[in-house]
Write a protein that holds these residues in place. Structure first.
Motif, PDB file in Angstrom:
ATOM      1  N   UNK A   1     -25.947  82.531  55.129  1.00  0.00           N
ATOM      2  CA  UNK A   1     -24.764  82.409  54.582  1.00  0.00           C
ATOM      3  C   UNK A   1     -23.704  83.734  54.738  1.00  0.00           C
ATOM      4  N   UNK A   2     -22.310  84.114  55.109  1.00  0.00           N
ATOM      5  CA  UNK A   2     -22.287  85.403  54.180  1.00  0.00           C
ATOM      6  C   UNK A   2     -20.192  85.166  54.629  1.00  0.00           C
ATOM      7  N   UNK A   3     -19.591  85.196  53.995  1.00  0.00           N
ATOM      8  CA  UNK A   3     -17.549  85.694  53.578  1.00  0.00           C
ATOM      9  C   UNK A   3     -17.659  84.685  54.563  1.00  0.00           C
ATOM     10  N   UNK A   4     -17.697  83.082  53.935  1.00  0.00           N
ATOM     11  CA  UNK A   4     -17.747  81.459  54.841  1.00  0.00           C
ATOM     12  C   UNK A   4     -18.087  81.429  55.856  1.00  0.00           C
ATOM     13  N   UNK A   5     -18.962  82.026  55.871  1.00  0.00           N
ATOM     14  CA  UNK A   5     -19.677  81.575  58.021  1.00  0.00           C
ATOM     15  C   UNK A   5     -21.555  81.073  57.243  1.00  0.00           C
ATOM     16  N   UNK A   6     -21.233  79.727  57.309  1.00  0.00           N
ATOM     17  CA  UNK A   6     -22.686  79.447  57.328  1.00  0.00           C
ATOM     18  C   UNK A   6     -23.498  79.231  58.845  1.00  0.00           C
ATOM     19  N   UNK A   7     -24.532  79.988  59.267  1.00  0.00           N
ATOM     20  CA  UNK A   7     -25.253  80.347  60.347  1.00  0.00           C
ATOM     21  C   UNK A   7     -25.551  78.711  60.472  1.00  0.00           C
ATOM     22  N   UNK A   8     -25.788  78.075  61.392  1.00  0.00           N
ATOM     23  CA  UNK A   8     -27.039  77.092  61.528  1.00  0.00           C
ATOM     24  C   UNK A   8     -27.420  76.693  62.882  1.00  0.00           C
ATOM     25  N   UNK A   9     -29.086  77.311  62.828  1.00  0.00           N
ATOM     26  CA  UNK A   9     -29.735  76.986  63.832  1.00  0.00           C
ATOM     27  C   UNK A   9     -30.633  75.152  64.644  1.00  0.00           C
ATOM     28  N   UNK A  10     -30.598  75.154  65.322  1.00  0.00           N
ATOM     29  CA  UNK A  10     -30.677  73.926  65.943  1.00  0.00           C
ATOM     30  C   UNK A  10     -31.927  74.137  66.652  1.00  0.00           C
ATOM     31  N   UNK A  11     -32.304  73.031  66.630  1.00  0.00           N
ATOM     32  CA  UNK A  11     -34.151  72.729  67.846  1.00  0.00           C
ATOM     33  C   UNK A  11     -33.372  72.447  69.214  1.00  0.00           C
ATOM     34  N   UNK A  12     -32.215  71.982  69.434  1.00  0.00           N
ATOM     35  CA  UNK A  12     -32.200  71.780  71.273  1.00  0.00           C
ATOM     36  C   UNK A  12     -30.549  71.190  71.707  1.00  0.00           C
ATOM     37  N   UNK A  13     -30.040  72.099  73.071  1.00  0.00           N
ATOM     38  CA  UNK A  13     -28.533  72.408  72.749  1.00  0.00           C
ATOM     39  C   UNK A  13     -28.226  70.773  73.023  1.00  0.00           C
ATOM     40  N   UNK A  14     -28.536  69.533  73.114  1.00  0.00           N
ATOM     41  CA  UNK A  14     -27.829  68.409  72.463  1.00  0.00           C
ATOM     42  C   UNK A  14     -27.688  67.791  70.948  1.00  0.00           C
ATOM     43  N   UNK A  15     -28.484  68.900  70.026  1.00  0.00           N
ATOM     44  CA  UNK A  15     -28.379  68.814  67.857  1.00  0.00           C
ATOM     45  C   UNK A  15     -27.538  69.736  68.510  1.00  0.00           C
ATOM     46  N   UNK A  16     -27.171  70.767  69.071  1.00  0.00           N
ATOM     47  CA  UNK A  16     -26.057  71.871  68.851  1.00  0.00           C
ATOM     48  C   UNK A  16     -24.959  71.651  68.955  1.00  0.00           C
ATOM     49  N   UNK A  17     -24.830  70.308  69.986  1.00  0.00           N
ATOM     50  CA  UNK A  17     -23.381  69.909  70.835  1.00  0.00           C
ATOM     51  C   UNK A  17     -22.789  68.599  69.586  1.00  0.00           C
TER      52      UNK A  17
END
Length: 178
Positions: A109-125
């Motif tokens: 988390x930096x400057x209002x942006x939260x970075x989240x990693x998913x385990x598949x492209x389907x979950x990313x969508x």
């Protein structure tokens, strides 16, 4: 000596056995001589006039509660947001639900942006579709405007840039059969 003048014994005040006369005499004697040298008052609570007083009321010399000390330390160094964000990372399943948390993890988390990693492209969508709801829920916990954007990153995929059949400046793996 004349009989009109009182004798030394008659001029003395009446003596008491309780010691009060001795205390009064010492007080009178010290007042005449200027009294003992006074020490500077120690630090402690102040009166409205500015002089220090000591008493039974708490002041900065007393032992402090750990919670108050840590709160002051966090406030002095500006760690409030960092600690709240770490609390979000620790309570991620509670905030987004168990099913989403099983496939997505917050990374930074930096400057209002939260970075989240998913385990598949389907979950990313799926998380990209859920992002406004997650931002709203996080801002309810952290304060309005804390999280502005959720950046969703897909899984770490293998790279095709190295190997026997790689081509420099190539377009990557493509269907070459046909």
């Amino acid at each position: 000596m004349s009989s009109d003048e009182p004798t030394a014994e008659e001029s003395r005040p009446e003596r008491r056995d309780d010691g009060l006369d001795l205390a009064k005499a010492l007080t009178r004697a010290s007042a005449r001589s200027g009294g003992p040298a006074r020490k500077k008052p120690r630090s402690g609570p102040r009166r409205a006039t500015g002089s220090r007083v000591s008493g039974s009321h708490p002041d900065e010399r007393d032992p402090q509660l750990l919670e108050a000390t840590l709160s002051r330390l966090v406030g002095d160094y500006g760690w409030e947001l960092d600690l709240r964000m770490q609390g979000v990372f620790g309570r991620w399943p509670e905030l987004v639900g168990d099913e989403v948390a099983a496939h997505c993890t917050p990374e930074s988390f930096a400057e209002g942006k939260l970075v989240v990693r998913t385990d598949s492209t389907a979950w990313a969508t799926q998380l990209k579709l859920l992002a406004p709801t997650v931002v709203r829920r996080l801002n309810e916990q952290l304060g309005h405007g804390t999280v502005v954007l959720i950046e969703v990153i897909g899984p770490n995929l293998p790279t095709w840039k190295k190997g026997l059949r790689s081509a420099r400046d190539g377009r990557g793996p493509r269907d070459t059969y046909g």
